[in-house]
Design a protein around this motif. Structure first.
Motif, PDB file in Angstrom:
ATOM      1  N   TYR A 273       0.796  -1.124   0.442  1.00  0.00           N
ATOM      2  CA  TYR A 273      -0.118   0.375   0.257  1.00  0.00           C
ATOM      3  C   TYR A 273       0.805   1.350  -0.494  1.00  0.00           C
ATOM      4  O   TYR A 273       0.417   2.718  -0.210  1.00  0.00           O
ATOM      5  N   GLY A 274       1.599   1.033   0.178  1.00  0.00           N
ATOM      6  CA  GLY A 274       3.038   2.850   0.444  1.00  0.00           C
ATOM      7  C   GLY A 274       2.649   3.232   2.148  1.00  0.00           C
ATOM      8  O   GLY A 274       1.867   2.165   2.816  1.00  0.00           O
ATOM      9  N   GLU A 275       3.226   4.360   1.749  1.00  0.00           N
ATOM     10  CA  GLU A 275       3.581   5.135   3.494  1.00  0.00           C
ATOM     11  C   GLU A 275       2.343   5.257   3.605  1.00  0.00           C
ATOM     12  O   GLU A 275       1.068   4.959   4.941  1.00  0.00           O
ATOM     13  N   ALA A 277      -1.467   5.186   2.745  1.00  0.00           N
ATOM     14  CA  ALA A 277      -1.919   4.372   2.693  1.00  0.00           C
ATOM     15  C   ALA A 277      -2.198   3.298   3.508  1.00  0.00           C
ATOM     16  O   ALA A 277      -3.334   2.948   4.180  1.00  0.00           O
ATOM     17  N   GLY A 278      -0.814   2.249   3.430  1.00  0.00           N
ATOM     18  CA  GLY A 278      -0.647   0.843   4.111  1.00  0.00           C
ATOM     19  C   GLY A 278      -0.787   1.879   5.587  1.00  0.00           C
ATOM     20  O   GLY A 278      -1.318   1.113   6.892  1.00  0.00           O
ATOM     21  N   VAL A 279      -0.404   3.155   6.561  1.00  0.00           N
ATOM     22  CA  VAL A 279      -0.161   3.591   7.934  1.00  0.00           C
ATOM     23  C   VAL A 279      -2.025   3.225   8.315  1.00  0.00           C
ATOM     24  O   VAL A 279      -2.217   3.249   9.381  1.00  0.00           O
ATOM     25  N   ARG A 280      -2.240   3.996   7.484  1.00  0.00           N
ATOM     26  CA  ARG A 280      -3.534   4.038   7.797  1.00  0.00           C
ATOM     27  C   ARG A 280      -4.814   2.599   7.576  1.00  0.00           C
ATOM     28  O   ARG A 280      -5.433   2.304   8.974  1.00  0.00           O
ATOM     29  N   SER A 281      -4.832   2.157   6.411  1.00  0.00           N
ATOM     30  CA  SER A 281      -5.040   0.750   6.693  1.00  0.00           C
ATOM     31  C   SER A 281      -4.737  -0.259   7.314  1.00  0.00           C
ATOM     32  O   SER A 281      -5.454  -0.777   7.876  1.00  0.00           O
ATOM     33  N   ALA A 282      -3.164  -0.019   7.806  1.00  0.00           N
ATOM     34  CA  ALA A 282      -2.843  -1.354   9.069  1.00  0.00           C
ATOM     35  C   ALA A 282      -4.018  -0.825  10.499  1.00  0.00           C
ATOM     36  O   ALA A 282      -3.580  -2.267  11.069  1.00  0.00           O
ATOM     37  N   ARG A 283      -3.888   0.616  10.535  1.00  0.00           N
ATOM     38  CA  ARG A 283      -4.564   0.299  11.892  1.00  0.00           C
ATOM     39  C   ARG A 283      -5.988  -0.602  11.943  1.00  0.00           C
ATOM     40  O   ARG A 283      -5.703  -0.870  13.564  1.00  0.00           O
ATOM     41  N   LYS A 284      -6.479  -0.807  10.823  1.00  0.00           N
ATOM     42  CA  LYS A 284      -7.503  -2.321  11.784  1.00  0.00           C
ATOM     43  C   LYS A 284      -7.342  -3.440  11.818  1.00  0.00           C
ATOM     44  O   LYS A 284      -7.487  -4.176  13.006  1.00  0.00           O
ATOM     45  N   HIS A 285      -6.008  -3.384  11.292  1.00  0.00           N
ATOM     46  CA  HIS A 285      -5.479  -5.112  11.273  1.00  0.00           C
ATOM     47  C   HIS A 285      -4.798  -4.920  13.050  1.00  0.00           C
ATOM     48  O   HIS A 285      -5.031  -5.780  13.760  1.00  0.00           O
ATOM     49  N   ILE A 286      -3.947  -3.588  13.107  1.00  0.00           N
ATOM     50  CA  ILE A 286      -3.376  -3.819  14.196  1.00  0.00           C
ATOM     51  C   ILE A 286      -4.568  -4.003  16.177  1.00  0.00           C
ATOM     52  O   ILE A 286      -3.994  -4.303  16.614  1.00  0.00           O
ATOM     53  N   GLY A 287      -5.569  -3.266  15.417  1.00  0.00           N
ATOM     54  CA  GLY A 287      -6.323  -2.530  17.094  1.00  0.00           C
ATOM     55  C   GLY A 287      -6.559  -3.930  16.681  1.00  0.00           C
ATOM     56  O   GLY A 287      -7.503  -4.441  17.667  1.00  0.00           O
ATOM     57  N   TRP A 288      -7.450  -4.662  15.030  1.00  0.00           N
ATOM     58  CA  TRP A 288      -8.283  -6.403  15.277  1.00  0.00           C
ATOM     59  C   TRP A 288      -6.986  -7.393  16.538  1.00  0.00           C
ATOM     60  O   TRP A 288      -7.646  -8.098  17.017  1.00  0.00           O
ATOM     61  N   ALA A 289      -5.966  -7.056  16.602  1.00  0.00           N
ATOM     62  CA  ALA A 289      -4.946  -7.720  17.133  1.00  0.00           C
ATOM     63  C   ALA A 289      -4.761  -7.534  18.649  1.00  0.00           C
ATOM     64  O   ALA A 289      -4.321  -8.675  18.823  1.00  0.00           O
ATOM     65  N   VAL A 290      -4.754  -6.406  18.861  1.00  0.00           N
ATOM     66  CA  VAL A 290      -4.693  -6.306  20.504  1.00  0.00           C
ATOM     67  C   VAL A 290      -6.600  -5.812  21.241  1.00  0.00           C
ATOM     68  O   VAL A 290      -5.773  -5.367  21.946  1.00  0.00           O
ATOM     69  N   VAL A 302      -3.455   5.575  21.106  1.00  0.00           N
ATOM     70  CA  VAL A 302      -2.613   6.489  20.732  1.00  0.00           C
ATOM     71  C   VAL A 302      -2.009   6.053  19.412  1.00  0.00           C
ATOM     72  O   VAL A 302      -1.411   6.681  18.267  1.00  0.00           O
ATOM     73  N   MET A 303      -1.868   4.528  19.143  1.00  0.00           N
ATOM     74  CA  MET A 303      -1.566   4.138  17.555  1.00  0.00           C
ATOM     75  C   MET A 303      -2.140   4.741  16.907  1.00  0.00           C
ATOM     76  O   MET A 303      -1.855   4.792  15.293  1.00  0.00           O
ATOM     77  N   ASN A 304      -3.554   5.207  16.702  1.00  0.00           N
ATOM     78  CA  ASN A 304      -4.303   5.844  15.532  1.00  0.00           C
ATOM     79  C   ASN A 304      -4.416   6.970  15.390  1.00  0.00           C
ATOM     80  O   ASN A 304      -4.474   8.221  14.326  1.00  0.00           O
ATOM     81  N   THR A 305      -2.598   7.150  16.141  1.00  0.00           N
ATOM     82  CA  THR A 305      -2.519   9.156  16.718  1.00  0.00           C
ATOM     83  C   THR A 305      -1.278   9.176  15.018  1.00  0.00           C
ATOM     84  O   THR A 305      -0.692  10.454  15.231  1.00  0.00           O
ATOM     85  N   LEU A 306      -0.682   7.833  14.900  1.00  0.00           N
ATOM     86  CA  LEU A 306       0.997   7.581  14.892  1.00  0.00           C
ATOM     87  C   LEU A 306       0.592   7.827  12.947  1.00  0.00           C
ATOM     88  O   LEU A 306      -0.439   7.253  12.345  1.00  0.00           O
ATOM     89  N   ASP A 307       0.634   8.743  12.306  1.00  0.00           N
ATOM     90  CA  ASP A 307       0.732   8.610  10.866  1.00  0.00           C
ATOM     91  C   ASP A 307       1.866   8.327   9.851  1.00  0.00           C
ATOM     92  O   ASP A 307       2.291   8.587   8.764  1.00  0.00           O
ATOM     93  N   ASP A 308       2.954   6.824  10.580  1.00  0.00           N
ATOM     94  CA  ASP A 308       3.901   7.257   9.550  1.00  0.00           C
ATOM     95  C   ASP A 308       4.731   5.876   9.958  1.00  0.00           C
ATOM     96  O   ASP A 308       4.176   5.257  11.171  1.00  0.00           O
ATOM     97  N   CYS A 309       4.584   4.850   9.125  1.00  0.00           N
ATOM     98  CA  CYS A 309       5.077   3.720   9.298  1.00  0.00           C
ATOM     99  C   CYS A 309       6.070   3.011  10.846  1.00  0.00           C
ATOM    100  O   CYS A 309       5.540   2.033  10.941  1.00  0.00           O
ATOM    101  N   ASP A 310       6.893   4.099  10.453  1.00  0.00           N
ATOM    102  CA  ASP A 310       7.963   3.332  11.429  1.00  0.00           C
ATOM    103  C   ASP A 310       7.738   3.855  12.564  1.00  0.00           C
ATOM    104  O   ASP A 310       7.750   2.249  13.617  1.00  0.00           O
ATOM    105  N   ALA A 311       6.810   4.774  12.733  1.00  0.00           N
ATOM    106  CA  ALA A 311       6.144   4.710  14.325  1.00  0.00           C
ATOM    107  C   ALA A 311       5.559   3.730  14.645  1.00  0.00           C
ATOM    108  O   ALA A 311       5.276   3.316  15.896  1.00  0.00           O
ATOM    109  N   GLN A 312       4.393   3.362  13.781  1.00  0.00           N
ATOM    110  CA  GLN A 312       3.441   2.627  14.073  1.00  0.00           C
ATOM    111  C   GLN A 312       4.233   0.745  14.439  1.00  0.00           C
ATOM    112  O   GLN A 312       3.958   0.498  15.174  1.00  0.00           O
ATOM    113  N   LEU A 313       5.038   0.752  13.224  1.00  0.00           N
ATOM    114  CA  LEU A 313       5.929  -0.409  14.292  1.00  0.00           C
ATOM    115  C   LEU A 313       6.549  -1.098  15.336  1.00  0.00           C
ATOM    116  O   LEU A 313       6.617  -1.104  16.219  1.00  0.00           O
TER     117      LEU A 313
END
Length: 346
Positions: A273-275, A277-290, A302-313
């Motif tokens: 997805y790239g940076e 779209a990727g960081v936005r669409s990954a939020r649901k997968h992370i949210g389901w996991a935790v 907290v995670m939903n406020t992050l807007d770059d992939c490195d910070a999310q990881l």
């Protein structure tokens, strides 16, 4: 079990879910025990085939065979052309969507709305089967029990679809009117299985190994398809496989295992997805996991406020590092059937 010429490793399938079952998620579920996965639905509208959304949905790089693509639409010729288009891009099995209950799909008389026009539904099946037969590709179909409680026509349609050449049929045990409310009923699935010669797959509310065994016993189905219960818990497939083989419940996975699976998934997700779209669409997968884990709800905020992939990881790693200090095995997670998911199970 076979679909056309393809032998599957087991009879546990990942349901096609719009916005969820992209290539990274399908690959993760297969890695964790699913024997088969179907893509998100791809539109039959030719003017949208070159869109970024459709190109991502038609991306199968690195995915193990068989590659199954679900198509959605309202007209036989367009659906046949869409089938051929996806076959040329790697699809080895074509699945027809007659199960999606979403209003934006049904309002255009696609998805489960097709079940209200039996002659039209059969015409679509005949057109798609003919186009795929010319290329040696089997066609499957996913539908519901009917449009509403007074219009349960799955059995009648199933007989017609089998006669038209459908290779496998999946039934979600709800009507379109139900959406995902109430409980799935599998009596209809059992009736269809008893009447047909082709493989029949049961879908709906299969959220534990015990429920999987119960649905198999009740329906006599050849396979099970699992959707929402795999969101945040993709290892459910290996749990079910182990229970069906041994009668034993597997212990929860190691917290560090889950951390590795999730971070590997995120890397694949960002690559597709790239940076932005990727960081936005990954939020649901992370949210389901935790969401059901200790501290999970606060972390989601907290995670939903992050807007770059490195910070999310980094945030994901920090969360699981702390969790692993107190829990070598993952704490009990609520079944995905209890989640207020936004996904559309097609």
């Amino acid at each position: 079990m076979h679909i056309g010429p393809y032998a599957l490793p087991n009879n546990l399938f990942v349901a096609p879910m719009a916005g969820v079952t992209d290539r990274p998620f399908r690959m993760l579920c297969k890695q964790l025990g699913a024997g088969y996965a179907v893509s998100e639905m791809v539109t039959s509208r030719k003017d949208l085939w070159n869109s970024l959304k459709t190109s991502r949905r038609a991306n199968h790089e690195g995915e193990s065979a068989p590659i199954a693509v679900q198509i959605a639409g309202t007209e036989g010729p367009m659906m046949a052309e869409a089938a051929a288009y996806n076959i040329d891009r790697g699809a080895q099995i074509i699945d027809i969507n007659m199960g999606c209950p979403a209003k934006k799909v049904c309002n255009k008389w696609a998805g489960s709305a097709l079940m209200r026009d039996e002659a039209g539904a059969l015409a679509i099946v005949e057109a798609v089967v003919a186009a795929c037969a010319a290329k040696g590709v089997p066609v499957t179909l996913k539908m519901r029990t009917g449009w509403c409680d007074t219009e349960r026509n799955a059995l009648r349609l199933a007989r017609d679809f089998e006669n038209a050449g459908i290779a496998m049929l999946t039934i979600h045990g709800r009507t379109r009117e139900q959406g995902y409310k109430g409980y799935a009923e599998h009596d209809t699935v059992a009736a269809v299985k008893a009447a047909l010669r082709i493989p029949v797959v049961a879908n709906g509310d299969i959220d534990s190994p015990q429920k999987a065994a119960e649905v198999l016993r009740h329906t006599g189905a050849d396979a099970l398809m699992i959707g929402r219960a795999a969101q945040g818990r993709p290892w459910i497939f290996r749990e079910i496989a182990h229970f069906l083989a041994t009668g034993e419940i597997l212990p929860p996975p190691a917290t560090r295992e889950v951390q590795r699976w999730l971070t590997d998934h995120l890397h694949e997700h960002y690559t597709l997805y790239g940076e932005d779209a990727g960081v936005r669409s990954a939020r649901k997968h992370i949210g389901w996991a935790v969401r059901a884990l200790p501290g999970g709800e606060a972390f989601r905020g907290v995670m939903n406020t992050l807007d770059d992939c490195d910070a999310q990881l980094r945030a994901v790693h920090t969360f699981f590092d702390h969790l692993a200090e107190d829990h070598a095995l993952l704490p009990a997670v609520l079944g995905a059937a209890n989640q207020d998911t936004i996904a559309l199970q097609a």
